[in-house]
Design a protein around this motif. Structure first.
Motif, PDB file in Angstrom:
ATOM      1  N   UNK A 150       0.853  -1.055   0.050  1.00 53.77           N
ATOM      2  CA  UNK A 150      -0.020   0.069  -0.184  1.00 53.77           C
ATOM      3  C   UNK A 150       0.517   1.395   0.077  1.00 53.77           C
ATOM      4  N   UNK A 151       0.620   2.213  -0.887  1.00 59.73           N
ATOM      5  CA  UNK A 151       1.436   3.602  -0.801  1.00 59.73           C
ATOM      6  C   UNK A 151       1.183   4.253   0.408  1.00 59.73           C
ATOM      7  N   UNK A 152       2.392   4.772   0.741  1.00 64.69           N
ATOM      8  CA  UNK A 152       2.281   5.625   2.197  1.00 64.69           C
ATOM      9  C   UNK A 152       2.403   7.061   1.818  1.00 64.69           C
ATOM     10  N   UNK A 153       1.784   7.891   2.629  1.00 64.94           N
ATOM     11  CA  UNK A 153       2.175   9.443   2.490  1.00 64.94           C
ATOM     12  C   UNK A 153       2.408   9.948   3.942  1.00 64.94           C
ATOM     13  N   UNK A 154       3.591  10.723   3.814  1.00 67.00           N
ATOM     14  CA  UNK A 154       3.560  11.584   5.175  1.00 67.00           C
ATOM     15  C   UNK A 154       3.386  13.054   4.919  1.00 67.00           C
ATOM     16  N   UNK A 155       2.503  13.525   5.907  1.00 65.10           N
ATOM     17  CA  UNK A 155       2.306  15.041   6.040  1.00 65.10           C
ATOM     18  C   UNK A 155       2.946  15.402   7.285  1.00 65.10           C
ATOM     19  N   UNK A 156       3.755  16.390   7.170  1.00 61.72           N
ATOM     20  CA  UNK A 156       4.631  16.927   8.035  1.00 61.72           C
ATOM     21  C   UNK A 156       4.167  18.279   8.578  1.00 61.72           C
ATOM     22  N   UNK A 165      18.676  21.825  11.659  1.00 60.62           N
ATOM     23  CA  UNK A 165      18.418  20.500  12.854  1.00 60.62           C
ATOM     24  C   UNK A 165      17.467  19.485  12.656  1.00 60.62           C
ATOM     25  N   UNK A 166      16.658  19.686  11.477  1.00 58.59           N
ATOM     26  CA  UNK A 166      15.844  18.507  11.318  1.00 58.59           C
ATOM     27  C   UNK A 166      16.160  18.161   9.929  1.00 58.59           C
ATOM     28  N   UNK A 167      17.248  17.644   9.638  1.00 59.17           N
ATOM     29  CA  UNK A 167      17.863  16.965   8.185  1.00 59.17           C
ATOM     30  C   UNK A 167      17.202  15.524   8.222  1.00 59.17           C
ATOM     31  N   UNK A 168      16.901  14.852   9.382  1.00 63.62           N
ATOM     32  CA  UNK A 168      16.404  13.634   9.548  1.00 63.62           C
ATOM     33  C   UNK A 168      15.505  13.639   8.540  1.00 63.62           C
ATOM     34  N   UNK A 169      14.432  14.566   8.595  1.00 59.18           N
ATOM     35  CA  UNK A 169      13.260  14.562   7.674  1.00 59.18           C
ATOM     36  C   UNK A 169      13.790  14.127   6.136  1.00 59.18           C
ATOM     37  N   UNK A 170      14.553  14.700   5.603  1.00 60.20           N
ATOM     38  CA  UNK A 170      15.010  14.353   4.239  1.00 60.20           C
ATOM     39  C   UNK A 170      15.117  13.025   3.900  1.00 60.20           C
ATOM     40  N   UNK A 171      15.407  12.141   5.000  1.00 62.02           N
ATOM     41  CA  UNK A 171      15.460  10.567   4.520  1.00 62.02           C
ATOM     42  C   UNK A 171      14.166   9.944   4.332  1.00 62.02           C
ATOM     43  N   UNK A 172      13.131  10.545   4.824  1.00 65.27           N
ATOM     44  CA  UNK A 172      11.881  10.176   4.085  1.00 65.27           C
ATOM     45  C   UNK A 172      11.496  10.273   2.960  1.00 65.27           C
ATOM     46  N   UNK A 173      11.187   9.417   2.108  1.00 64.85           N
ATOM     47  CA  UNK A 173      10.973   9.197   0.665  1.00 64.85           C
ATOM     48  C   UNK A 173       9.518   9.583   0.348  1.00 64.85           C
ATOM     49  N   UNK A 174       8.593   9.406   1.336  1.00 61.45           N
ATOM     50  CA  UNK A 174       7.224   9.726   1.217  1.00 61.45           C
ATOM     51  C   UNK A 174       6.458  10.744   1.820  1.00 61.45           C
ATOM     52  N   UNK A 175       7.356  11.898   1.798  1.00 55.73           N
ATOM     53  CA  UNK A 175       6.983  13.159   1.997  1.00 55.73           C
ATOM     54  C   UNK A 175       7.192  13.852   0.564  1.00 55.73           C
ATOM     55  N   UNK A 176       6.203  14.604   0.460  1.00 61.07           N
ATOM     56  CA  UNK A 176       6.167  15.371  -0.832  1.00 61.07           C
ATOM     57  C   UNK A 176       6.583  16.847  -0.574  1.00 61.07           C
ATOM     58  N   UNK A 177       7.713  17.194  -0.480  1.00 58.71           N
ATOM     59  CA  UNK A 177       8.096  18.547  -0.171  1.00 58.71           C
ATOM     60  C   UNK A 177       7.511  19.682  -0.626  1.00 58.71           C
ATOM     61  N   UNK A 178       7.081  19.479  -1.784  1.00 60.88           N
ATOM     62  CA  UNK A 178       6.148  20.777  -2.491  1.00 60.88           C
ATOM     63  C   UNK A 178       4.580  20.766  -1.933  1.00 60.88           C
ATOM     64  N   UNK A 179       4.223  19.565  -1.513  1.00 61.57           N
ATOM     65  CA  UNK A 179       2.575  19.947  -1.148  1.00 61.57           C
ATOM     66  C   UNK A 179       2.422  19.394   0.517  1.00 61.57           C
ATOM     67  N   UNK A 227      -2.089   4.712   2.984  1.00 56.79           N
ATOM     68  CA  UNK A 227      -2.096   4.991   4.423  1.00 56.79           C
ATOM     69  C   UNK A 227      -1.489   6.438   4.470  1.00 56.79           C
ATOM     70  N   UNK A 228      -1.822   7.302   5.137  1.00 55.70           N
ATOM     71  CA  UNK A 228      -1.379   8.513   5.851  1.00 55.70           C
ATOM     72  C   UNK A 228      -0.795   8.671   7.116  1.00 55.70           C
ATOM     73  N   UNK A 229       0.372   9.102   7.196  1.00 53.65           N
ATOM     74  CA  UNK A 229       1.029   9.377   8.312  1.00 53.65           C
ATOM     75  C   UNK A 229       1.100  10.757   8.787  1.00 53.65           C
ATOM     76  N   UNK A 230       0.519  11.290   9.782  1.00 55.06           N
ATOM     77  CA  UNK A 230       0.666  12.750  10.140  1.00 55.06           C
ATOM     78  C   UNK A 230       1.702  13.009  11.025  1.00 55.06           C
ATOM     79  N   UNK A 231       2.780  13.806  10.666  1.00 55.24           N
ATOM     80  CA  UNK A 231       3.807  14.061  11.739  1.00 55.24           C
ATOM     81  C   UNK A 231       3.773  15.570  12.051  1.00 55.24           C
ATOM     82  N   UNK A 232       3.366  15.904  13.426  1.00 54.13           N
ATOM     83  CA  UNK A 232       3.544  16.991  14.197  1.00 54.13           C
ATOM     84  C   UNK A 232       4.698  17.162  14.948  1.00 54.13           C
TER      85      UNK A 232
END
Length: 192
Positions: A70-76, A85-99, A176-181
């Motif tokens: 199942x495709x995964x999507x991460x909304x940050x 200080x949050x470069x670790x987010x760049x390791x996540x491939x399922x974040x669409x950095x534009x949207x 599946x959508x992961x919401x990360x706050x």
């Protein structure tokens, strides 16, 4: 201490109902979907790293439903998403950095993103329904025997093959959508 007292003529048996099956990671050590996690600690103790590590592991191991990935999507939602200080987010491939990054939080921005996810889910259901109608149509030898609502669904799209529908949905099956706050404690996100 709490004491239970039986009530005459009443039983304490759970109500039987059909269990809902959700997409899951096949790793028994992964949290079962759907879950809520809170990483709480002092500044610099690795909260963001641990949350990201969890999502990265789910990306690597995959989430499956009925044997299909199942495709995964991460909304940050994070005011410091692009900070050094949050470069670790760049390791996540399922974040669409534009949207899928909300850096300048507002209730309106969050509502808009929730509506977008709800629309994506609606599109998946409509597409799956169209595929079912199309499959029934191909098998049908007598249109009189087809359900009228199914025929209307196909008619509305000119009886085209699902692969020829325009526009194609973002997701053709469940996702599946992961919401990360993160780093939002001082914002008005928690004030309602």
């Amino acid at each position: 201490m709490i004491e239970e007292e039986p009530i005459d003529e009443w039983d304490n048996k759970p109500v039987r109902c059909k269990k809902v099956i959700y997409p899951q990671c096949l790793d028994d050590n992964a949290p079962s979907n759907y879950y809520t996690a809170i990483f709480c600690g002092a500044t610099g103790t690795g909260k963001t790293y641990l949350a990201t590590k969890l999502l990265k592991t789910l990306e690597q191991k995959g989430i499956y439903f009925n044997g299909e990935q199942v495709p995964q999507r991460i909304i940050l939602v994070c005011s410091t998403a692009r900070s050094d200080s949050n470069k670790v987010f760049e390791t996540l491939k399922n974040i669409d950095w534009e949207n899928d990054i909300i850096e300048d939080y507002s209730d309106e921005a969050l509502k808009k993103k929730i509506e977008e996810v709800q629309n994506d889910l609606k599109e998946v259901k409509e597409y799956q329904n169209y595929c079912r109608c199309w499959k029934d149509f191909l098998k049908c030898s007598d249109l009189q025997k087809m359900d009228i609502d199914d025929l209307v669904t196909l008619y509305d799209k000119d009886f085209v093959s699902p692969s020829e529908l325009e526009p194609q949905p973002k997701y053709k099956k469940q996702f599946v959508t992961h919401w990360l706050v993160d780093d939002m404690l001082g914002s008005n996100l928690f004030k309602q």
